[in-house]
Design a protein around this motif. Structure first.
Motif, mmCIF file in Angstrom:
data_model
loop_
_atom_site.group_PDB
_atom_site.id
_atom_site.type_symbol
_atom_site.label_atom_id
_atom_site.label_comp_id
_atom_site.label_asym_id
_atom_site.label_seq_id
_atom_site.Cartn_x
_atom_site.Cartn_y
_atom_site.Cartn_z
ATOM 1 N N GLU A 168 0.843 -1.200 0.000
ATOM 2 C CA GLU A 168 0.000 0.000 0.000
ATOM 3 C C GLU A 168 0.875 1.246 0.000
ATOM 4 O O GLU A 168 1.119 1.870 1.039
ATOM 5 N N PRO A 169 1.356 1.651 -1.169
ATOM 6 C CA PRO A 169 2.252 2.815 -1.235
ATOM 7 C C PRO A 169 1.617 4.101 -0.714
ATOM 8 O O PRO A 169 2.303 4.915 -0.097
ATOM 9 N N ALA A 170 0.333 4.280 -0.938
ATOM 10 C CA ALA A 170 -0.321 5.499 -0.453
ATOM 11 C C ALA A 170 -0.312 5.542 1.076
ATOM 12 O O ALA A 170 -0.110 6.607 1.684
ATOM 13 N N LEU A 171 -0.503 4.384 1.706
ATOM 14 C CA LEU A 171 -0.490 4.328 3.167
ATOM 15 C C LEU A 171 0.886 4.657 3.711
ATOM 16 O O LEU A 171 1.018 5.430 4.674
ATOM 17 N N ARG A 172 1.936 4.077 3.133
ATOM 18 C CA ARG A 172 3.266 4.350 3.677
ATOM 19 C C ARG A 172 3.688 5.796 3.442
ATOM 20 O O ARG A 172 4.364 6.392 4.280
ATOM 21 N N GLU A 173 3.252 6.392 2.335
ATOM 22 C CA GLU A 173 3.568 7.811 2.128
ATOM 23 C C GLU A 173 2.817 8.677 3.125
ATOM 24 O O GLU A 173 3.367 9.639 3.672
ATOM 25 N N ARG A 174 1.565 8.341 3.378
ATOM 26 C CA ARG A 174 0.774 9.109 4.346
ATOM 27 C C ARG A 174 1.353 8.982 5.755
ATOM 28 O O ARG A 174 1.472 9.970 6.484
ATOM 29 N N MET A 175 1.722 7.768 6.135
ATOM 30 C CA MET A 175 2.292 7.563 7.456
ATOM 31 C C MET A 175 3.666 8.220 7.573
ATOM 32 O O MET A 175 4.031 8.763 8.630
ATOM 33 N N GLY A 176 4.425 8.184 6.488
ATOM 34 C CA GLY A 176 5.738 8.818 6.512
ATOM 35 C C GLY A 176 5.643 10.321 6.694
ATOM 36 O O GLY A 176 6.418 10.919 7.448
ATOM 37 N N ALA A 177 4.675 10.938 6.027
ATOM 38 C CA ALA A 177 4.475 12.381 6.189
ATOM 39 C C ALA A 177 4.040 12.713 7.608
ATOM 40 O O ALA A 177 4.510 13.690 8.216
ATOM 41 N N ALA A 178 3.170 11.886 8.164
ATOM 42 C CA ALA A 178 2.727 12.102 9.547
ATOM 43 C C ALA A 178 3.885 11.924 10.518
ATOM 44 O O ALA A 178 3.991 12.632 11.526
ATOM 45 N N ALA A 179 4.759 10.979 10.218
ATOM 46 C CA ALA A 179 5.907 10.716 11.081
ATOM 47 C C ALA A 179 6.835 11.921 11.136
ATOM 48 O O ALA A 179 7.295 12.326 12.211
ATOM 49 N N ARG A 180 7.100 12.508 9.986
ATOM 50 C CA ARG A 180 7.990 13.674 9.957
ATOM 51 C C ARG A 180 7.365 14.844 10.717
ATOM 52 O O ARG A 180 8.039 15.537 11.489
ATOM 53 N N THR A 181 6.073 15.047 10.528
ATOM 54 C CA THR A 181 5.389 16.137 11.237
ATOM 55 C C THR A 181 5.427 15.916 12.745
ATOM 56 O O THR A 181 5.665 16.845 13.522
ATOM 57 N N PHE A 182 5.206 14.686 13.161
ATOM 58 C CA PHE A 182 5.209 14.337 14.582
ATOM 59 C C PHE A 182 6.555 14.645 15.233
ATOM 60 O O PHE A 182 6.629 15.341 16.252
ATOM 61 N N VAL A 183 7.629 14.152 14.646
ATOM 62 C CA VAL A 183 8.938 14.309 15.278
ATOM 63 C C VAL A 183 9.424 15.751 15.208
ATOM 64 O O VAL A 183 9.887 16.307 16.213
ATOM 65 N N THR A 184 9.331 16.375 14.045
ATOM 66 C CA THR A 184 9.846 17.736 13.925
ATOM 67 C C THR A 184 9.007 18.738 14.714
ATOM 68 O O THR A 184 9.519 19.786 15.121
ATOM 69 N N GLY A 185 7.762 18.407 14.975
ATOM 70 C CA GLY A 185 6.905 19.328 15.715
ATOM 71 C C GLY A 185 6.864 19.089 17.210
ATOM 72 O O GLY A 185 6.520 20.000 17.974
#
Length: 379
Positions: free
Chosen positions: A327-344
């Motif tokens: 599920e490439p769309a899922l991993r891209e969505r989760m990856g974007a959320a991951a970056r937002t979570f850590v950097t924020g």
């Protein structure tokens, strides 16, 4: 403030690669960022690999000598610390200096990432556990990285001790390279030392999970090295040729580049205290696959930035990974959320704010303790 910074597990200036050494440096950086003068306590390692009483006696004698030297030096120069900060105290590396020195000067005593071990409280480690627990109780404030650590330590403290959650955080040295999405098969990456024990067990779990997914397209980059490397490489021998690349130990810049050229971070993490590498991977925009083991859950948002499988359930670990592979769309969505979570939420800036709040709590707690002692003596 002038803050004495003590690391009983490993020397503060030990430059070897490990999460605890890096966290010690990050905590010191946060204190300095707040304007405090950080004074590392050198030549005061308390770590004991084995529970023999001779080693404990030697460590206690060394601590007595180091304590006397510190007190003498500070008195002579008139530059005694105004607060004592200990990082990572537990039964194998109890704080043998902080409790007595803080009592001597009447200064706040702060501990970060203390942890208890109930299963070691009886038997050959019992005296070591008791020493660690007496230090827990002496603290004015505990910074707790995980709920599990707080639960273990709080049982040995009084209502005078304050607790504050300080979630694991990172302080990147260089800006993370821009992530490059995959053009072909999903690229997996793992970053971990290769040594006996739970690290080796995690590699074994990963190899077993990947064998079950051999029919799916993927590649794996392994970043890490250590004495168990021949054994670890043998665990992956049954995988199709060319699927795994062995990168060896890399510096932080190269690790960041390796993460930027990957799509999924996978590391089972058996027994991890928390794992800074999970935060680094998410900061690079990667979703995480791991066991819900130790303190791993304190570094991710389960279901949003990571898929966590029950500990030791290799089938569930493989199923979670398979889901992100297909599920490439899922991993891209989760990856974007991951970056937002850590950097924020999980960077040095946010941690510094929490530490500043905690130091104020410690100062107030120590003041209340001193007032209570003075009141008791007056009566």
């Amino acid at each position: 403030m002038r803050i004495a910074f003590h690391t009983p597990l490993n020397a503060f200036d030990d430059g070897r690669i490990s999460g605890d050494r890096r966290m010690a440096r990050q905590l010191a950086a946060a204190l300095a960022r707040l304007g405090h003068e950080v004074v590392p306590i050198t030549d005061a390692r308390a770590y004991m690999r084995m529970p023999d009483t001779g080693a404990l006696a030697r460590r206690q004698a060394e601590a007595d000598s180091r304590r006397d030297a510190l007190l003498s030096g500070w008195r002579a120069k008139g530059d005694a610390p105004e607060l004592w900060f200990t990082y990572h105290s537990y039964y194998k590396a109890p704080d043998l200096l902080g409790p007595e020195i803080t009592r001597h000067f009447g200064i706040p005593y702060v501990v970060a990432e203390a942890s208890d071990s109930g299963r070691r409280a009886e038997g050959e480690w019992a005296r070591h556990v008791a020493l660690a627990r007496s230090g827990f109780c002496a603290a004015d404030l505990h910074f707790c990285f995980t709920a599990r650590d707080r639960e273990g330590v709080e049982a040995w403290c009084t209502d005078r001790t304050r607790f504050l959650e300080l979630p694991p955080f990172i302080a990147p040295g260089l800006p993370a390279p821009a992530r490059r999405p995959a053009a072909g098969a999903p690229r997996l990456v793992t970053v971990a030392m290769m040594r006996p024990g739970v690290k080796r067990d995690s590699y074994r779990a990963l190899a077993t999970a990947l064998e079950r997914l051999a029919a799916l397209p993927w590649s794996l980059s392994v970043i890490g090295d250590g004495p168990a490397r021949p054994e670890v490489e043998a665990m992956f021998a049954n995988l199709p040729e060319g699927r795994v690349s062995w990168r060896g130990a890399l510096d932080r810049e190269a690790v960041a580049a390796g993460l930027a050229t990957s799509d999924i971070f996978v590391w089972p993490g058996i027994g991890e205290a928390y794992g800074l590498v999970y935060l680094e991977a998410q900061a690079a925009g990667l979703p995480v696959i791991a066991f819900d083991s130790g303190g791993v859950s304190s570094t991710v948002r389960c279901g949003e930035t990571a898929l966590l499988a029950p500990e030791a359930d290799i089938g569930a670990l493989g199923d979670a990974l398979a889901r992100l592979l297909v599920e490439p769309a899922l991993r891209e969505r989760m990856g974007a959320a991951a970056r937002t979570f850590v950097t924020g939420e999980r960077m040095l800036e946010q941690a510094s704010e929490i530490i500043d709040t905690g130091l104020a709590l410690a100062l107030a707690a120590r003041a209340r303790r001193k007032a209570g002692q003075q009141g008791a003596s007056a009566s």
